[in-house]
Design a protein around this motif. Structure first.
Motif, PDB file in Angstrom:
ATOM      1  N   THR A   1       1.666  12.309   0.361  1.00  0.00           N
ATOM      2  CA  THR A   1       0.666  13.242   0.683  1.00  0.00           C
ATOM      3  C   THR A   1       1.512  14.354   1.058  1.00  0.00           C
ATOM      4  OG1 THR A   1      -0.945  13.801   2.486  1.00  0.00           O
ATOM      5  CG2 THR A   1       0.835  12.339   3.226  1.00  0.00           C
TER       6      THR A   1
ATOM      7  N   TYR B   1       1.428   5.567  -0.730  1.00  0.00           N
ATOM      8  CA  TYR B   1       0.651   6.642  -0.903  1.00  0.00           C
ATOM      9  C   TYR B   1       1.674   7.938  -0.557  1.00  0.00           C
ATOM     10  CZ  TYR B   1      -0.435   7.515   3.955  1.00  0.00           C
ATOM     11  OH  TYR B   1      -0.220   7.416   5.349  1.00  0.00           O
TER      12      TYR B   1
ATOM     13  N   TYR C   1       4.608   0.498  -9.151  1.00  0.00           N
ATOM     14  CA  TYR C   1       3.100   1.306  -8.611  1.00  0.00           C
ATOM     15  C   TYR C   1       3.043   2.738  -9.152  1.00  0.00           C
ATOM     16  CZ  TYR C   1       3.386  -2.479  -5.173  1.00  0.00           C
ATOM     17  OH  TYR C   1       3.405  -3.742  -4.460  1.00  0.00           O
TER      18      TYR C   1
ATOM     19  N   LYS D   1       0.877  -1.256   0.029  1.00  0.00           N
ATOM     20  CA  LYS D   1       0.017   0.011  -0.033  1.00  0.00           C
ATOM     21  C   LYS D   1       0.790   1.377  -0.017  1.00  0.00           C
ATOM     22  CE  LYS D   1      -3.671  -2.575   2.448  1.00  0.00           C
ATOM     23  NZ  LYS D   1      -4.497  -2.547   3.626  1.00  0.00           N
TER      24      LYS D   1
ATOM     25  N   TYR E   1       6.620  16.794   1.018  1.00  0.00           N
ATOM     26  CA  TYR E   1       5.530  15.444   0.901  1.00  0.00           C
ATOM     27  C   TYR E   1       6.371  14.274   1.750  1.00  0.00           C
ATOM     28  CZ  TYR E   1       3.494  18.107  -2.881  1.00  0.00           C
ATOM     29  OH  TYR E   1       2.499  18.815  -3.757  1.00  0.00           O
TER      30      TYR E   1
ATOM     31  N   THR F   1       0.706   6.459 -10.171  1.00  0.00           N
ATOM     32  CA  THR F   1      -0.473   7.219  -9.573  1.00  0.00           C
ATOM     33  C   THR F   1      -1.683   6.830 -10.706  1.00  0.00           C
ATOM     34  OG1 THR F   1       0.196   9.056 -11.002  1.00  0.00           O
ATOM     35  CG2 THR F   1       0.702   9.245  -8.661  1.00  0.00           C
TER      36      THR F   1
ATOM     37  N   THR G   1      -3.881  13.631  -0.692  1.00  0.00           N
ATOM     38  CA  THR G   1      -3.056  12.451  -0.461  1.00  0.00           C
ATOM     39  C   THR G   1      -3.393  11.616  -1.904  1.00  0.00           C
ATOM     40  OG1 THR G   1      -3.504  12.172   1.729  1.00  0.00           O
ATOM     41  CG2 THR G   1      -2.944  10.025   0.468  1.00  0.00           C
ATOM     42  N   ILE G   2      -2.162  11.127  -2.434  1.00  0.00           N
ATOM     43  CA  ILE G   2      -2.217  10.376  -3.833  1.00  0.00           C
ATOM     44  C   ILE G   2      -1.818   9.111  -3.605  1.00  0.00           C
ATOM     45  CG2 ILE G   2      -1.338  10.736  -6.181  1.00  0.00           C
ATOM     46  CD1 ILE G   2      -0.661  13.572  -5.655  1.00  0.00           C
ATOM     47  N   TYR G   3      -2.506   8.239  -3.987  1.00  0.00           N
ATOM     48  CA  TYR G   3      -2.232   6.933  -3.754  1.00  0.00           C
ATOM     49  C   TYR G   3      -1.644   6.370  -5.224  1.00  0.00           C
ATOM     50  CZ  TYR G   3      -5.232   6.652   0.431  1.00  0.00           C
ATOM     51  OH  TYR G   3      -5.463   7.038   1.563  1.00  0.00           O
ATOM     52  N   PHE G   4      -0.701   5.418  -4.917  1.00  0.00           N
ATOM     53  CA  PHE G   4       0.023   4.789  -6.331  1.00  0.00           C
ATOM     54  C   PHE G   4      -0.818   3.157  -6.294  1.00  0.00           C
ATOM     55  CE2 PHE G   4       2.856   8.014  -5.414  1.00  0.00           C
ATOM     56  CZ  PHE G   4       3.754   8.121  -6.395  1.00  0.00           C
TER      57      PHE G   4
END
Length: 296
Positions: free
Chosen positions: A77, A75, A95, A73, A109, A97, A82-85
């Motif tokens: 931020t 991410y 992984y 998991k 960041y 975006t 918050t940006i998840y990969f």
């Protein structure tokens, strides 16, 4: 005479000790518990899909090969967004975006990686990284004309003028594009041992004053109507130290495959991944400056 006898006895004694030592079994303990998380990724001010690779380090002792990490998991931020990969379905360990996004200069960041058992001890591990994005230098104009460069070769001399901004970069790396063809990118320099010579320190420049960078093209023909683009990566000092150390510990183009394949011991390089005793690699967060013009 007395000193010669003592010297002879000492020589015989040392020889006997040496032969006795050769007869004993010597046990060498090699630490093979070197399963580290290797991070290779970046997040920049360009509006694009950003990528990050995760793998587990190999072992020169056991012969275990490097393996990609799946199921993590990930991410990033800035404590506002918050940006998840998202893990790629086609490329293990990759992984990305899910949409195009960008980093904002001057902001900090935080990278988070969790849900992985890197050392395979049955417990989930968590990793993190903190990076501040330098505010990009601001280009003012780009002048180009033919003349003799520093090597006394007739070439197209390009001088982009720029201003250093507040919270600007510690170092810059620049290259040219001609009609969208990339010339001398960072990935081509890495492994050459020349990175330090092509990085420009900017810390001593004054904010708001105008300076110029220099780039000559003596092998690429440029004709009237060609579009010239000057690109600069804006790095922090820590990123500069990592890039120079990486450059001096690799050979060839490390980005053809996984960027750490050619390193025997990844942990000997600087890292901004914590905990550092369980990780290697780097998450580069930087800004990019551009200026273009049509050559007349």
């Amino acid at each position: 005479m007395f000193s010669k006898k003592i010297a002879l006895r000492l020589t015989i004694l040392l020889a006997a000790l040496a032969m006795g030592a050769c007869e004993n079994d010597m046990t060498v303990t090699l630490n093979s518990a070197d399963k580290r998380l290797i991070v290779s990724g970046e997040f920049t001010s360009d509006t694009t899909v950003h990528s990050l690779y995760l793998s587990r380090s190999g072992s020169i002792v056991s012969g275990r090969k490097q393996a990609f990490i799946t199921g993590a998991k990930v991410y990033v931020t800035n404590k506002v967004d918050t940006i998840y990969f998202v893990e790629s379905k086609d490329t293990p360990g990759l992984y990305q975006t899910p949409t195009k996004c960008y980093a904002v200069g001057g902001q900090t960041y935080y990278l988070s990686i969790n849900g992985v058992d890197v050392d395979e001890d049955g417990k989930m591990d968590s990793f993190s990284s903190v990076s501040k994005v330098p505010v990009a230098i601001k280009f003012d104009s780009l002048s180009s004309k033919y003349g003799y460069n520093g090597d006394n070769r007739y070439a197209l001399i390009n001088r982009p003028f720029y201003q250093r901004t507040a919270n600007g970069p510690d170092y810059t790396f620049s290259y040219m594009m001609v009609n969208d063809k990339v010339l001398y990118p960072l990935s081509k320099r890495l492994g050459s041992g020349e990175i330090s010579g092509h990085m420009t320190p900017t810390k001593h420049y004054k904010e708001g004053e105008t300076y110029n960078l220099y780039f000559s093209l003596d092998s690429e023909p440029v004709a009237k109507g060609d579009r010239l683009t000057f690109i600069t990566f804006n790095f922090t000092e820590d990123q500069y130290k990592f890039l120079t150390a990486f450059d001096n510990n690799t050979d060839g183009d490390p980005f053809l495959d996984n960027m750490y394949d050619q390193l025997v011991i990844p942990s000997r390089l600087p890292t901004n991944i914590e905990p550092a005793n369980k990780a290697g690699g780097y998450f580069l967060v930087y800004s990019i400056s551009r200026i273009s013009r049509v050559y007349q």
